[in-house]
Design a protein around this motif. Structure first.
Motif, PDB file in Angstrom:
ATOM      1  N   HIS A   1      48.467  42.226  45.656  1.00 36.63           N
ATOM      2  CA  HIS A   1      47.166  42.398  45.964  1.00 36.63           C
ATOM      3  C   HIS A   1      46.196  42.150  44.594  1.00 36.63           C
ATOM      4  CE1 HIS A   1      47.228  44.021  50.029  1.00 36.63           C
ATOM      5  NE2 HIS A   1      48.436  44.643  49.468  1.00 36.63           N
ATOM      6  N   ALA A   2      44.852  41.744  44.938  1.00 35.44           N
ATOM      7  CA  ALA A   2      44.171  41.547  43.793  1.00 35.44           C
ATOM      8  C   ALA A   2      43.301  43.125  43.515  1.00 35.44           C
ATOM      9  CB  ALA A   2      43.033  40.737  43.862  1.00 35.44           C
ATOM     10  N   ARG A   3      43.402  43.604  41.956  1.00 40.05           N
ATOM     11  CA  ARG A   3      42.730  44.847  41.900  1.00 40.05           C
ATOM     12  C   ARG A   3      41.850  44.642  40.602  1.00 40.05           C
ATOM     13  NH1 ARG A   3      46.087  50.068  40.594  1.00 40.05           N
ATOM     14  NH2 ARG A   3      46.760  48.932  38.563  1.00 40.05           N
ATOM     15  N   LYS A   4      40.525  44.734  40.694  1.00 41.72           N
ATOM     16  CA  LYS A   4      39.849  44.367  39.723  1.00 41.72           C
ATOM     17  C   LYS A   4      40.063  43.091  39.073  1.00 41.72           C
ATOM     18  CE  LYS A   4      38.534  49.390  38.718  1.00 41.72           C
ATOM     19  NZ  LYS A   4      38.475  50.340  37.745  1.00 41.72           N
ATOM     20  N   GLY A   5      40.377  42.133  39.687  1.00 38.52           N
ATOM     21  CA  GLY A   5      40.437  40.765  39.234  1.00 38.52           C
ATOM     22  C   GLY A   5      41.723  40.651  38.690  1.00 38.52           C
ATOM     23  N   GLU A   6      42.790  41.527  38.776  1.00 42.97           N
ATOM     24  CA  GLU A   6      44.011  41.332  38.298  1.00 42.97           C
ATOM     25  C   GLU A   6      45.322  41.527  39.575  1.00 42.97           C
ATOM     26  OE1 GLU A   6      45.262  40.643  35.411  1.00 42.97           O
ATOM     27  OE2 GLU A   6      43.108  40.683  34.560  1.00 42.97           O
ATOM     28  N   PRO A   7      46.484  40.730  39.445  1.00 44.42           N
ATOM     29  CA  PRO A   7      47.289  40.951  40.563  1.00 44.42           C
ATOM     30  C   PRO A   7      48.080  42.251  40.150  1.00 44.42           C
ATOM     31  CG  PRO A   7      48.232  39.388  39.024  1.00 44.42           C
ATOM     32  CD  PRO A   7      46.978  39.658  38.555  1.00 44.42           C
TER      33      PRO A   7
END
Length: 217
Positions: free
Chosen positions: A170-176
């Protein structure tokens, strides 16, 4: 309420009561969110609702709870239970079911006010909702997910005996970021005689299940 019996539902454990929240409970729950549920710089949730200012977090909790009430159907429901410890609302334990009468699968999720963490409450409230799922609703499987760096949630899951069920990205704050999935089949669940379900029978049709006709306290 004659036409909406969910407010009657509760589960009790040696230390906790999990109940469908009243408006006063929701106000307290919003206060817990405003106080904080995790340390700064960490995000344990897929939707970063806890990143806002205290007043925003409080409103977000209220609005989400009202949405779950409005959209509750037998084919797609989200049950959010206020967790009460020593007379104080300390967090929420949720359980989701989609096409539950067919799949017999639930997914759980929760959060706990930061100042109440580290006391074993998270484990006890998960045990309570698993009891509702398996003993009360007749679930066949319970699943849960957590980010790979959410060590507290992963510790509860491992303690209760779930099986590994894969990963997702998933993407979290623009990071995988990796989320880990876990599954508990009914045969792996251990019933807890110290957990009691109260006034479930009239609620069963809301979950797509027939009433049992058993009288409950």
């Amino acid at each position: 309420m004659r036409n909406w019996p969910l407010p009657e539902l509760s589960i009790t454990t040696p230390r906790l009561e999990l109940r469908h929240p009243s408006l006063d409970d929701l106000d307290e729950l919003a206060d817990r969110a405003a106080e904080g549920v995790h340390e700064a710089g960490f995000m344990p949730f897929m939707v970063p609702w806890s990143d806002g200012e205290p007043a925003e977090r409080a409103r977000s909790v209220l609005q989400y709870q009202f949405r779950t009430w409005a959209t509750f159907t037998p084919d797609d429901w989200s049950l959010e239970l206020a967790v009460v410890h020593e007379g104080q609302v300390v967090g929420v334990q949720g359980m989701i079911g989609k096409d539950f009468p067919v799949t017999r699968e639930v997914e759980t999720g929760s959060w706990l006010g930061r100042r109440f963490q580290g006391r074993g409450i998270g484990t006890e409230m998960r045990r309570a909702v698993l009891h509702l799922a398996f003993a009360g609703l007749g679930a066949h499987h319970a699943v849960t997910t957590a980010f790979e760096d959410n060590h507290a949630s992963l510790a509860v899951t491992k303690k209760l005996g779930y099986r590994e069920d894969g990963i997702s990205l998933h993407a979290r704050k623009g990071e995988p970021v990796i989320t880990r999935r876990f599954r508990m089949p009914r045969e792996d669940w251990t019933e807890s005689p110290d957990i009691k379900i109260h006034r479930l029978d009239r609620c069963l049709p809301l979950f797509g299940l027939p009433m049992s006709g058993v009288s409950e306290a």
